[in-house]
Design an enzyme around this catalytic site. Structure first.
Site, short mmCIF file in Angstrom:
data_model
loop_
_atom_site.label_atom_id
_atom_site.label_comp_id
_atom_site.label_asym_id
_atom_site.label_seq_id
_atom_site.Cartn_x
_atom_site.Cartn_y
_atom_site.Cartn_z
N GLU A 88 -2.73 10.95 -11.42
CA GLU A 88 -2.59 10.93 -12.86
C GLU A 88 -3.48 9.83 -13.42
OE1 GLU A 88 0.89 10.67 -16.29
OE2 GLU A 88 1.29 9.79 -14.31
N ASN B 258 -5.10 11.57 11.39
CA ASN B 258 -4.71 11.90 12.76
C ASN B 258 -5.75 12.87 13.29
OD1 ASN B 258 -2.09 10.48 13.02
ND2 ASN B 258 -1.62 11.72 11.23
N HIS C 126 2.79 11.83 -7.54
CA HIS C 126 1.39 11.53 -7.80
C HIS C 126 1.14 10.03 -7.69
CE1 HIS C 126 3.38 11.16 -11.76
NE2 HIS C 126 2.57 10.12 -11.90
N GLU D 27 -3.67 3.53 1.80
CA GLU D 27 -3.98 3.67 3.21
C GLU D 27 -4.19 5.15 3.49
OE1 GLU D 27 -1.59 3.68 7.44
OE2 GLU D 27 -0.91 2.30 5.90
N HIS E 221 0.83 -1.20 0.00
CA HIS E 221 0.00 0.00 0.00
C HIS E 221 0.87 1.25 0.00
CE1 HIS E 221 0.46 -0.63 4.44
NE2 HIS E 221 0.68 0.69 4.41
N ARG F 244 -1.66 10.95 4.35
CA ARG F 244 -2.29 11.58 5.51
C ARG F 244 -3.37 12.53 5.01
NH1 ARG F 244 3.17 11.23 6.97
NH2 ARG F 244 3.45 10.01 8.89
#
Length: 127
Positions: A122, A60, A74, A56, A5, A9
């Site tokens: 992209e 937070n 990208h 993922e 993965h 964030r």
């Protein structure tokens, strides 16, 4: 070894999940809160994690936004028709930042869209 993965964030997890599922057509594969660490992880993708790489999305709880920095490039997605993909993404409320067309120094048809946090995606037209 294989790629499992890529982690991004995100400032608003529900907004990001909606973008990747409703606009880009991925599936929410799993989501887990970690109250002791004050964060939530959500995994999205086009196939199960056992079959290919996924994203993922890390939220937070005490951070509303991030600076993307100058090292990030990208995420690339293969699409059958980049022109149609741009229209569908725009119609669903997504932001197209580079319209579909040939690469500057080539013939491959590409386009770019932004996710809600400004990450570039992209679209590469594949036959």
């Amino acid at each position: 070894m294989r790629l499992l993965h890529t982690m991004l964030r995100v400032g608003d997890l529900d907004r990001s999940i909606a973008f990747y599922t409703d606009i880009l057509g991925m599936k929410l594969l799993r989501r887990q809160d970690y109250p002791e660490g004050r964060f939530t992880l959500a995994f999205v993708g086009y196939q199960p994690e056992s079959e290919g790489a996924v994203l993922e999305l890390t939220h937070n709880w005490d951070t509303a936004s991030y600076e993307l920095g100058n090292g990030y490039g990208h995420i690339a997605l293969g699409v059958p028709d980049a022109y149609a993909a741009c229209e569908a993404i725009r119609a669903a409320g997504g932001k197209v930042v580079r319209e579909a067309g040939p690469m500057k120094h080539g013939t491959t048809v590409i386009a770019f869209v932004d996710d809600p946090d400004g990450y570039k995606i992209e679209l590469i037209q594949r036959d």
